[in-house]
Design a protein around this motif. Sequence first.
Motif, mmCIF file in Angstrom:
data_model
loop_
_atom_site.group_PDB
_atom_site.id
_atom_site.type_symbol
_atom_site.label_atom_id
_atom_site.label_comp_id
_atom_site.label_asym_id
_atom_site.label_seq_id
_atom_site.Cartn_x
_atom_site.Cartn_y
_atom_site.Cartn_z
ATOM 1 N N ILE A 71 -0.329 2.093 0.874
ATOM 2 C CA ILE A 71 0.701 1.092 0.644
ATOM 3 C C ILE A 71 0.154 -0.327 0.691
ATOM 4 O O ILE A 71 0.607 -1.213 -0.045
ATOM 5 C CB ILE A 71 1.846 1.262 1.680
ATOM 6 C CG1 ILE A 71 3.081 0.462 1.254
ATOM 7 C CG2 ILE A 71 1.384 0.869 3.069
ATOM 8 C CD1 ILE A 71 3.753 0.984 0.034
ATOM 9 N N GLY A 72 -0.847 -0.593 1.542
ATOM 10 C CA GLY A 72 -1.382 -1.939 1.682
ATOM 11 C C GLY A 72 -1.921 -2.511 0.379
ATOM 12 O O GLY A 72 -1.492 -3.596 -0.060
ATOM 13 N N PRO A 73 -2.873 -1.847 -0.278
ATOM 14 C CA PRO A 73 -3.382 -2.365 -1.553
ATOM 15 C C PRO A 73 -2.297 -2.523 -2.613
ATOM 16 O O PRO A 73 -2.343 -3.458 -3.410
ATOM 17 C CB PRO A 73 -4.413 -1.304 -1.968
ATOM 18 C CG PRO A 73 -4.873 -0.715 -0.683
ATOM 19 C CD PRO A 73 -3.660 -0.686 0.189
ATOM 20 N N CYS A 74 -1.307 -1.627 -2.620
ATOM 21 C CA CYS A 74 -0.220 -1.751 -3.603
ATOM 22 C C CYS A 74 0.577 -3.027 -3.381
ATOM 23 O O CYS A 74 0.968 -3.711 -4.338
ATOM 24 C CB CYS A 74 0.700 -0.532 -3.512
ATOM 25 S SG CYS A 74 -0.038 1.005 -4.108
ATOM 26 N N VAL A 123 2.505 -7.878 4.332
ATOM 27 C CA VAL A 123 2.656 -6.419 4.360
ATOM 28 C C VAL A 123 1.365 -5.747 3.896
ATOM 29 O O VAL A 123 0.939 -4.730 4.455
ATOM 30 C CB VAL A 123 3.836 -5.982 3.472
ATOM 31 C CG1 VAL A 123 3.960 -4.457 3.449
ATOM 32 C CG2 VAL A 123 5.139 -6.600 3.971
ATOM 33 N N GLY A 124 0.727 -6.336 2.874
ATOM 34 C CA GLY A 124 -0.496 -5.729 2.350
ATOM 35 C C GLY A 124 -1.633 -5.738 3.346
ATOM 36 O O GLY A 124 -2.350 -4.735 3.496
ATOM 37 N N PHE A 125 -1.811 -6.839 4.054
ATOM 38 C CA PHE A 125 -2.919 -6.945 5.007
ATOM 39 C C PHE A 125 -2.588 -6.331 6.363
ATOM 40 O O PHE A 125 -3.482 -6.027 7.151
ATOM 41 C CB PHE A 125 -3.301 -8.414 5.208
ATOM 42 C CG PHE A 125 -4.069 -9.004 4.058
ATOM 43 C CD1 PHE A 125 -5.317 -8.498 3.701
ATOM 44 C CD2 PHE A 125 -3.541 -10.053 3.322
ATOM 45 C CE1 PHE A 125 -6.029 -9.044 2.646
ATOM 46 C CE2 PHE A 125 -4.255 -10.601 2.264
ATOM 47 C CZ PHE A 125 -5.504 -10.095 1.921
ATOM 48 N N TRP A 126 -1.275 -6.161 6.641
ATOM 49 C CA TRP A 126 -0.849 -5.672 7.967
ATOM 50 C C TRP A 126 0.171 -4.554 7.791
ATOM 51 O O TRP A 126 1.280 -4.622 8.276
ATOM 52 C CB TRP A 126 -0.258 -6.829 8.766
ATOM 53 C CG TRP A 126 -0.109 -6.560 10.234
ATOM 54 C CD1 TRP A 126 -0.652 -5.542 10.965
ATOM 55 C CD2 TRP A 126 0.672 -7.347 11.162
ATOM 56 N NE1 TRP A 126 -0.281 -5.623 12.277
ATOM 57 C CE2 TRP A 126 0.524 -6.728 12.432
ATOM 58 C CE3 TRP A 126 1.448 -8.495 11.035
ATOM 59 C CZ2 TRP A 126 1.144 -7.233 13.570
ATOM 60 C CZ3 TRP A 126 2.069 -9.001 12.168
ATOM 61 C CH2 TRP A 126 1.921 -8.378 13.431
ATOM 62 N N ALA A 127 -0.241 -3.531 7.067
ATOM 63 C CA ALA A 127 0.667 -2.421 6.780
ATOM 64 C C ALA A 127 1.078 -1.672 8.041
ATOM 65 O O ALA A 127 2.094 -0.988 8.060
ATOM 66 C CB ALA A 127 0.018 -1.454 5.795
ATOM 67 N N GLY A 128 0.301 -1.807 9.111
ATOM 68 C CA GLY A 128 0.625 -1.141 10.362
ATOM 69 C C GLY A 128 1.418 -2.006 11.319
ATOM 70 O O GLY A 128 1.518 -1.687 12.509
ATOM 71 N N ALA A 129 1.997 -3.079 10.826
ATOM 72 C CA ALA A 129 2.780 -3.992 11.668
ATOM 73 C C ALA A 129 4.021 -3.296 12.218
ATOM 74 O O ALA A 129 4.466 -2.273 11.674
ATOM 75 C CB ALA A 129 3.182 -5.224 10.863
ATOM 76 N N THR A 169 10.863 5.733 -0.282
ATOM 77 C CA THR A 169 9.484 6.229 -0.208
ATOM 78 C C THR A 169 8.562 5.179 0.386
ATOM 79 O O THR A 169 7.700 5.472 1.233
ATOM 80 C CB THR A 169 8.987 6.627 -1.618
ATOM 81 O OG1 THR A 169 9.861 7.608 -2.154
ATOM 82 C CG2 THR A 169 7.574 7.176 -1.560
ATOM 83 N N VAL A 170 8.725 3.922 -0.050
ATOM 84 C CA VAL A 170 7.886 2.841 0.464
ATOM 85 C C VAL A 170 8.099 2.665 1.959
ATOM 86 O O VAL A 170 7.139 2.575 2.738
ATOM 87 C CB VAL A 170 8.192 1.522 -0.280
ATOM 88 C CG1 VAL A 170 7.511 0.340 0.404
ATOM 89 C CG2 VAL A 170 7.749 1.614 -1.731
ATOM 90 N N LEU A 171 9.344 2.619 2.401
ATOM 91 C CA LEU A 171 9.633 2.413 3.811
ATOM 92 C C LEU A 171 9.154 3.599 4.652
ATOM 93 O O LEU A 171 8.663 3.417 5.766
ATOM 94 C CB LEU A 171 11.127 2.186 4.007
ATOM 95 C CG LEU A 171 11.681 0.902 3.369
ATOM 96 C CD1 LEU A 171 13.192 0.832 3.518
ATOM 97 C CD2 LEU A 171 11.033 -0.338 3.962
ATOM 98 N N LYS A 172 9.275 4.797 4.105
ATOM 99 C CA LYS A 172 8.779 5.980 4.824
ATOM 100 C C LYS A 172 7.266 5.931 4.959
ATOM 101 O O LYS A 172 6.699 6.322 5.983
ATOM 102 C CB LYS A 172 9.218 7.248 4.096
ATOM 103 C CG LYS A 172 8.871 8.534 4.844
ATOM 104 C CD LYS A 172 9.435 9.757 4.122
ATOM 105 C CE LYS A 172 9.110 11.034 4.888
ATOM 106 N NZ LYS A 172 9.675 12.229 4.198
ATOM 107 N N SER A 173 6.588 5.426 3.911
ATOM 108 C CA SER A 173 5.129 5.312 3.948
ATOM 109 C C SER A 173 4.674 4.339 5.028
ATOM 110 O O SER A 173 3.551 4.422 5.526
ATOM 111 C CB SER A 173 4.597 4.845 2.586
ATOM 112 O OG SER A 173 4.915 5.775 1.588
ATOM 113 N N LEU A 174 5.551 3.397 5.385
ATOM 114 C CA LEU A 174 5.238 2.416 6.422
ATOM 115 C C LEU A 174 5.697 2.885 7.800
ATOM 116 O O LEU A 174 5.725 2.113 8.752
ATOM 117 C CB LEU A 174 5.903 1.087 6.079
ATOM 118 C CG LEU A 174 5.329 0.390 4.841
ATOM 119 C CD1 LEU A 174 6.242 -0.733 4.384
ATOM 120 C CD2 LEU A 174 3.932 -0.143 5.126
ATOM 121 N N ASP A 175 6.077 4.179 7.898
ATOM 122 C CA ASP A 175 6.446 4.814 9.172
ATOM 123 C C ASP A 175 7.675 4.166 9.817
ATOM 124 O O ASP A 175 7.775 4.083 11.045
ATOM 125 C CB ASP A 175 5.274 4.778 10.165
ATOM 126 C CG ASP A 175 4.095 5.604 9.677
ATOM 127 O OD1 ASP A 175 4.331 6.666 9.060
ATOM 128 O OD2 ASP A 175 2.945 5.184 9.903
#
Length: 455
Positions: free
Chosen positions: A406-409, A333-339, A278-284
Amino acid sequence: MTTIAGPASTPAPDVDRGFLRRLTFACAWGEGLDGFDLGLLSVVLPLITTALHMTPVEAGLIGASSLIGIFVGAPLAGYLTDRFGRRLIFSIDLIAFVILGLLQALVADPWQLLVVRILLGVAIGAEYSIGAAMLAEFTPSRGRGRRLSALLVCWYTGYLVAVVVAFIMTEAGHLSWRWVLAVSVVPAVVTALVRIGFPESPRWLIGHGREPEGRAIVDRYLGGSASYDQEQFGGESSGKSGYAQLFTPENRGRVLFLCVFWACNVAPYFAIFTFAPTVLKSLDLSNETAGTIVLNAMAAVGAVVGMITIERIGRRAQAVPPFWIMAAVLAVVGFWAGAPGWIIVACFAIFSFFNALSGNLTAVYPIETLPTAIRSSGVGFAAAASRVGAAAGTFLLPIGIAALGIGPCMLIAAAVCVVGALMSQFRAPETTNRDLVDTSTSPLRMGGAETARRR
């Protein structure tokens, strides 16, 4: 990193190595059952959620269920083990694991699965309280950390194997999630058979005024008088057991350190990896299956590296730096969730490696810093405290992803690692190459100025 000097050239007692190998296997596989069970669940939980029409809250409760059970089972088994002996629970708790492992494949509603998995957690909690204590109380000081680390190696390896097996069963074999959960019974049966015939802990016997029985076991398996003197079996005191003794002035600082250290290590791990797909899917990420396997493989590698190096570099070197590294990569990962996907996977892989390397100490520190009379109780209490954090993180993560993203988590998880880093920086002791009587009764100088005592 500082290299820890080994013991002086005292002749090694003639220990029954075959007996120690069998005991290590029996204890490590017991610990591995927890990882194996949670690894299976992490893969099939999305399938269960769909099949049983669960809400995010129900999914969170199922994900945290065995952790909740450990909260009850670990301290209860710890008390019973200190009161009535190590061998009894060591021999019988796997029977419950086998029965409950089968029952979870027969449930029809979410609440039934929740109840079964909480009870399964109670059985797993008994493993935390008894396995490491049983192994440590037979193992010589030299190499004790490596053998105790084997428990966590088996945990992470069990988790990795379970993830691979679950993906093969569901994606290649197209089998139901019920069959996947039922597979946990197989290693439980093997472990139960291996555990037949082990003696009682000699340290527990001696501490309960049964020195002739304890000495006979030392003579038969552990090298006789040489080991009895060298490992200070005769120095075991008949101290009071029970949870009240955990909070005496000489013990409460140790217990606080153990609880915080353990909780900060496992809470981010369980939260992230129970819901890894789920986490990895949330990060596309395009292939969360491959990503999940890679991350768990890195955890297994980290545990093995930790086991190999723990006696050489010492406990503190495996306690302090990894927490800061974990905090840093989760913050990325938190600050750059769209990496880009490779950066996300690399960050989680680094987190997995160092979390497992540091996690080996959750099987070492509780054993080495608490006296025999309350050792299992202390392990159970610390395990329960750690599972409060792990269960809370596991329960809240799917809710947090839905509400915050996902970033704040991931930033919250990084903050937990910072707390663990600060606690370790100022309170983690160095216990390498010291006998259990020494490490559990002498004042431990915290903060890194201590070097291991040569024996």
